[in-house]
Design a protein around this motif. Structure first.
Motif, PDB file in Angstrom:
ATOM      1  N   PHE A  70      21.131  70.604  38.552  1.00  0.00           N
ATOM      2  CA  PHE A  70      20.965  69.186  38.251  1.00  0.00           C
ATOM      3  C   PHE A  70      22.278  68.473  38.580  1.00  0.00           C
ATOM      4  O   PHE A  70      23.352  68.925  38.149  1.00  0.00           O
ATOM      5  N   TYR A  71      22.170  67.393  39.346  1.00  0.00           N
ATOM      6  CA  TYR A  71      23.379  66.671  39.758  1.00  0.00           C
ATOM      7  C   TYR A  71      23.134  65.169  39.692  1.00  0.00           C
ATOM      8  O   TYR A  71      22.081  64.679  40.135  1.00  0.00           O
ATOM      9  N   VAL A  72      24.087  64.441  39.103  1.00  0.00           N
ATOM     10  CA  VAL A  72      24.020  62.982  39.023  1.00  0.00           C
ATOM     11  C   VAL A  72      25.396  62.423  39.358  1.00  0.00           C
ATOM     12  O   VAL A  72      26.410  62.907  38.839  1.00  0.00           O
ATOM     13  N   SER A  73      25.443  61.421  40.241  1.00  0.00           N
ATOM     14  CA  SER A  73      26.693  60.736  40.527  1.00  0.00           C
ATOM     15  C   SER A  73      26.472  59.234  40.474  1.00  0.00           C
ATOM     16  O   SER A  73      25.356  58.743  40.706  1.00  0.00           O
ATOM     17  N   HIS A  74      27.536  58.507  40.163  1.00  0.00           N
ATOM     18  CA  HIS A  74      27.454  57.051  40.062  1.00  0.00           C
ATOM     19  C   HIS A  74      28.726  56.437  40.630  1.00  0.00           C
ATOM     20  O   HIS A  74      29.833  56.838  40.260  1.00  0.00           O
ATOM     21  N   ASP A  75      28.566  55.505  41.553  1.00  0.00           N
ATOM     22  CA  ASP A  75      29.699  54.778  42.134  1.00  0.00           C
ATOM     23  C   ASP A  75      29.929  53.503  41.329  1.00  0.00           C
ATOM     24  O   ASP A  75      29.112  52.579  41.365  1.00  0.00           O
ATOM     25  N   PHE A  76      31.055  53.469  40.606  1.00  0.00           N
ATOM     26  CA  PHE A  76      31.383  52.274  39.833  1.00  0.00           C
ATOM     27  C   PHE A  76      31.866  51.144  40.731  1.00  0.00           C
ATOM     28  O   PHE A  76      31.668  49.967  40.440  1.00  0.00           O
ATOM     29  N   SER A  77      32.529  51.526  41.820  1.00  0.00           N
ATOM     30  CA  SER A  77      33.068  50.547  42.757  1.00  0.00           C
ATOM     31  C   SER A  77      33.252  51.241  44.099  1.00  0.00           C
ATOM     32  O   SER A  77      32.822  52.383  44.282  1.00  0.00           O
ATOM     33  N   LYS A  78      33.907  50.558  45.021  1.00  0.00           N
ATOM     34  CA  LYS A  78      34.157  51.139  46.335  1.00  0.00           C
ATOM     35  C   LYS A  78      34.993  52.401  46.233  1.00  0.00           C
ATOM     36  O   LYS A  78      34.850  53.331  47.044  1.00  0.00           O
ATOM     37  N   HIS A  79      35.886  52.442  45.248  1.00  0.00           N
ATOM     38  CA  HIS A  79      36.826  53.560  45.149  1.00  0.00           C
ATOM     39  C   HIS A  79      36.536  54.534  44.009  1.00  0.00           C
ATOM     40  O   HIS A  79      36.869  55.713  44.109  1.00  0.00           O
ATOM     41  N   THR A  94      34.248  56.760  41.428  1.00  0.00           N
ATOM     42  CA  THR A  94      32.949  57.413  41.298  1.00  0.00           C
ATOM     43  C   THR A  94      33.030  58.518  40.244  1.00  0.00           C
ATOM     44  O   THR A  94      34.110  59.052  39.976  1.00  0.00           O
ATOM     45  N   SER A  95      31.913  58.828  39.642  1.00  0.00           N
ATOM     46  CA  SER A  95      31.855  59.908  38.659  1.00  0.00           C
ATOM     47  C   SER A  95      30.656  60.789  38.959  1.00  0.00           C
ATOM     48  O   SER A  95      29.692  60.354  39.604  1.00  0.00           O
ATOM     49  N   SER A  96      30.691  62.019  38.493  1.00  0.00           N
ATOM     50  CA  SER A  96      29.581  62.938  38.733  1.00  0.00           C
ATOM     51  C   SER A  96      29.486  63.971  37.620  1.00  0.00           C
ATOM     52  O   SER A  96      30.482  64.292  36.956  1.00  0.00           O
ATOM     53  N   ILE A  97      28.268  64.452  37.416  1.00  0.00           N
ATOM     54  CA  ILE A  97      27.997  65.517  36.447  1.00  0.00           C
ATOM     55  C   ILE A  97      27.085  66.542  37.112  1.00  0.00           C
ATOM     56  O   ILE A  97      26.072  66.181  37.713  1.00  0.00           O
ATOM     57  N   THR A  98      27.463  67.809  37.036  1.00  0.00           N
ATOM     58  CA  THR A  98      26.666  68.908  37.557  1.00  0.00           C
ATOM     59  C   THR A  98      26.311  69.852  36.417  1.00  0.00           C
ATOM     60  O   THR A  98      27.187  70.218  35.623  1.00  0.00           O
ATOM     61  N   VAL A  99      25.058  70.236  36.324  1.00  0.00           N
ATOM     62  CA  VAL A  99      24.613  71.209  35.322  1.00  0.00           C
ATOM     63  C   VAL A  99      23.795  72.283  36.042  1.00  0.00           C
ATOM     64  O   VAL A  99      22.887  71.956  36.814  1.00  0.00           O
ATOM     65  N   VAL A 100      24.137  73.535  35.803  1.00  0.00           N
ATOM     66  CA  VAL A 100      23.385  74.659  36.364  1.00  0.00           C
ATOM     67  C   VAL A 100      22.900  75.514  35.194  1.00  0.00           C
ATOM     68  O   VAL A 100      23.700  76.101  34.463  1.00  0.00           O
ATOM     69  N   ALA A 101      21.590  75.536  35.005  1.00  0.00           N
ATOM     70  CA  ALA A 101      20.981  76.315  33.927  1.00  0.00           C
ATOM     71  C   ALA A 101      20.278  77.518  34.538  1.00  0.00           C
ATOM     72  O   ALA A 101      19.405  77.360  35.401  1.00  0.00           O
ATOM     73  N   GLY A 102      20.675  78.711  34.123  1.00  0.00           N
ATOM     74  CA  GLY A 102      20.118  79.915  34.731  1.00  0.00           C
ATOM     75  C   GLY A 102      19.763  80.987  33.724  1.00  0.00           C
ATOM     76  O   GLY A 102      20.103  80.898  32.539  1.00  0.00           O
ATOM     77  N   ARG A 103      19.083  82.007  34.217  1.00  0.00           N
ATOM     78  CA  ARG A 103      18.718  83.153  33.388  1.00  0.00           C
ATOM     79  C   ARG A 103      19.043  84.426  34.157  1.00  0.00           C
ATOM     80  O   ARG A 103      18.605  84.608  35.303  1.00  0.00           O
TER      81      ARG A 103
END
Length: 276
Positions: free
Chosen positions: A229-238, A240-249
């Protein structure tokens, strides 16, 4: 077309679990001059730089060691540098090269650092097993994007002599850009050779005598299946933030090992970057 390329992150996640992700979006269509407009402005415009540089603080959460029920938090500098989409340094990939590349695919190699490790001090149950050190690895990779779907495969080979063997990570995910947001999700699996599973999940007769854990023989096979699961967000031209989650078994030898105290694995990474 938007190309999503692993960085995993695999964040630093690639170094911790073999998994990581990141993204770059193409220039918006509005940035292209309409047909028939005088070319004076375009001619005087500065050509886009071949360099892409981003850096900032990050934090990752992962199991204390493979199969552990305890989590550890690691702060790290989130660094992402590339030149002409040819040479790059991203997360645990100290130096890499896209030998073949196109807007739709990349095939290349990298020197990467795998921070998976284990110490007897991580858990009283591990006393007598000995430690496993983090190690440099050779990474061979390839990815292909069609429309909103990206498939990727990467092989990691221990070149530091720390008994971490070979692993292969394969993922397939779909991406959806919404204004300044990007969402990606998809399944994957990790295959490991006998040396890797023996190092992290095997228990020899000598280790059994020292630790009181039962002996456990291992071989090659599927280490885990997981969802990215990956989400990123650009607050402005310069910014940006991101979150990565890997759920496994964990599967097979990794799941059945007496060293393993929890089969479910959760790895996550969050970062804030300044892009030049």
């Amino acid at each position: 077309m938007m190309v999503v390329r692993a960085t995993f992150f695999s964040l630093l996640l690639a170094g911790l679990t073999g998994v990581s992700c990141g993204a770059y979006a193409d220039e918006p269509a509005s940035a292209v001059a309409p047909a028939g407009v005088a070319s004076d402005t375009a001619a005087s415009a500065t050509p886009p730089s071949k360099w892409k540089i981003a850096f900032g603080p990050g934090v990752t959460v992962s199991p204390a060691y493979p199969g552990s029920s305890k989590l550890k938090i690691y702060p790290f500098p989130a660094l992402d540098i590339s030149y002409d989409d040819r040479f790059f340094s991203q997360g645990p990939d100290v130096l890499g090269v896209n030998v073949l590349r196109d807007p739709n695919y990349h095939i290349g190699a990298a020197l990467t650092l795998d921070f998976q490790s284990r110490s007897e001090s991580d858990d009283p149950r591990l006393r007598g097993l000995g430690g496993v050190h983090w190690t440099p690895k050779l990474k061979l990779f390839g990815d292909y994007t069609w429309w909103a779907f990206t498939g990727s495969v990467a092989m990691y080979q221990d070149i530091g002599g720390n008994r971490q063997g070979k692993t292969i990570v394969s993922d397939l995910y779909a991406s959806l850009p919404l204004d300044s947001w990007l969402f990606s999700v998809g399944p994957g699996f990790t295959w490991a050779d006998a040396e890797y599973t023996r190092t992290f999940f095997g228990v020899s007769s000598q280790q059994s005598a020292a630790s009181k854990l039962p002996t456990f023989d291992t071989g090659s096979g599927i280490r885990d299946i997981h969802m990215n699961f990956y989400v990123s967000h650009d607050f402005s031209k310069h910014w940006t933030s991101s979150i990565t989650v890997v759920a496994g078994r964990l599967q097979h030898y990794a799941a059945d090992s007496p060293i393993t105290s929890r089969r479910f694995e959760l790895n996550s990474l969050a970062s804030v970057n300044y892009r030049y």
